[in-house]
Design an enzyme around this catalytic site. Structure first.
Site, PDB file in Angstrom:
ATOM      1  N   SER A 132       4.611  -4.320   7.139  1.00 37.32           N
ATOM      2  CA  SER A 132       5.801  -4.621   6.341  1.00 37.32           C
ATOM      3  C   SER A 132       6.873  -5.307   7.196  1.00 37.32           C
ATOM      4  CB  SER A 132       6.392  -3.333   5.766  1.00 37.32           C
ATOM      5  OG  SER A 132       5.436  -2.665   4.981  1.00 37.32           O
TER       6      SER A 132
HETATM    7  N1  SAH Z   1       2.720   1.194   6.984  1.00 39.55           N
HETATM    8  C1  SAH Z   1       1.937   0.035   7.310  1.00 39.55           C
HETATM    9  C2  SAH Z   1       1.833  -0.917   6.147  1.00 39.55           C
HETATM   10  C3  SAH Z   1       0.408  -1.102   5.808  1.00 39.55           C
HETATM   11  S1  SAH Z   1       0.028  -1.984   4.358  1.00 39.55           S
HETATM   12  C4  SAH Z   1       2.432  -0.660   8.575  1.00 39.55           C
HETATM   13  O1  SAH Z   1       3.485  -0.316   9.085  1.00 39.55           O
HETATM   14  O2  SAH Z   1       1.713  -1.528   9.071  1.00 39.55           O
HETATM   15  C5  SAH Z   1      -0.626  -0.678   3.348  1.00 39.55           C
HETATM   16  C6  SAH Z   1      -1.868   0.006   3.824  1.00 39.55           C
HETATM   17  O3  SAH Z   1      -2.269   0.920   2.807  1.00 39.55           O
HETATM   18  C7  SAH Z   1      -3.071  -0.888   4.083  1.00 39.55           C
HETATM   19  O4  SAH Z   1      -3.486  -0.751   5.407  1.00 39.55           O
HETATM   20  C8  SAH Z   1      -4.142  -0.359   3.112  1.00 39.55           C
HETATM   21  O5  SAH Z   1      -5.447  -0.408   3.640  1.00 39.55           O
HETATM   22  C9  SAH Z   1      -3.680   1.066   2.878  1.00 39.55           C
HETATM   23  N2  SAH Z   1      -4.183   1.731   1.674  1.00 39.55           N
HETATM   24  C10 SAH Z   1      -4.362   1.223   0.425  1.00 39.55           C
HETATM   25  N3  SAH Z   1      -4.839   2.174  -0.402  1.00 39.55           N
HETATM   26  C11 SAH Z   1      -4.956   3.317   0.332  1.00 39.55           C
HETATM   27  C12 SAH Z   1      -5.389   4.651   0.050  1.00 39.55           C
HETATM   28  N4  SAH Z   1      -5.815   5.019  -1.155  1.00 39.55           N
HETATM   29  N5  SAH Z   1      -5.366   5.548   1.057  1.00 39.55           N
HETATM   30  C13 SAH Z   1      -4.952   5.204   2.301  1.00 39.55           C
HETATM   31  N6  SAH Z   1      -4.546   3.971   2.628  1.00 39.55           N
HETATM   32  C14 SAH Z   1      -4.531   3.036   1.659  1.00 39.55           C
END
Ligand code: SAH
Length: 193
Positions: A33
């Site tokens: 993000s």
């Molecule tokens: N907090 C992260 C943002 C990652 S983007 C950062 O600082 O980089 C959101 C993430 O959610 C992705 O990596 C995606 O794979 C994950 N995601 C999507 N659905 C999910 C689920 N059901 N359980 C766990 N992770 C999930």
């Protein structure tokens, strides 16, 4: 946020962009993000020095690292559905962050209840297990929607208070209480670290 080196959490070929206020690709079609979004979400979440925190969507691990700074002696549990991302993040995160691979829409009942729950991917609705695992008096920050998404602060007291905080754009929560998986795209799924 000043204490966490964002450049460590972005892929090598994007390092020059690490301190721009923009989301960046991290592989598996996912993104880290933008810093302002991390700040807004942390602000709404009001993490306290001993908070017991759950994050859904570890991704690069950057937001979990910021949560760990805020939680101090508290513990941050973070769930990621892609093993490769979870494994990469585990090399960067401090000892008070526990990384779990799995479907975060189910929460983490064995460590519940949580003071704070942060969801960093957009859900169709608040996953019922997450609401159940939030402490009374607790706060959850979660983006909701698909094409049009809004960021919500959810407060659990005797009643559930849901407050909208503007339009956002997140990758989708994929899982039992999330959206169904999109068709597989081999090239986009390649890890870029
Ligand atoms: N907090 C992260 C943002 C990652 S983007 C950062 O600082 O980089 C959101 C993430 O959610 C992705 O990596 C995606 O794979 C994950 N995601 C999507 N659905 C999910 C689920 N059901 N359980 C766990 N992770 C999930």
């Amino acid at each position: 946020m000043g204490a966490v080196r964002r450049e460590d959490f972005v892929p090598q070929n994007w390092r020059d962009y690490a301190y721009r206020d923009e989301p960046l690709p991290i592989g598996k079609e996912q993104t880290i993000s933008a810093p302002h979004m991390v700040a807004i979400m942390c602000d709404l979440l009001c993490v306290e020095p001993r908070s017991h925190v759950l994050e859904i969507g570890t991704g690069s691990g950057y937001h979990a690292a910021v949560l760990a700074e805020l939680a101090g002696k508290g513990t941050v549990y973070t769930i990621e559905r892609f093993e490769a991302l979870a494994e990469h993040a585990s090399k960067l995160l401090p000892a008070n962050v526990v990384i779990i691979t799995g479907d975060g829409s189910l929460g983490l009942s064995e460590k519940a209840p949580f003071d704070r729950i942060l969801v960093t991917c957009s859900a169709p609705e608040i996953p019922p297990p997450l609401l159940a695992q939030l402490k009374a008096g607790g706060r959850m920050v979660i983006p909701l929607g698909k094409e049009f998404q809004e960021l919500y602060l959810v407060r659990k007291n005797r009643q559930i208070a849901k407050e909208a905080h503007g339009a956002v754009a997140f990758v989708l929560l994929v899982g039992k209480y999330g959206f169904p998986e999109a068709p597989h795209d081999e090239a986009a799924n390649r890890l870029r670290f």
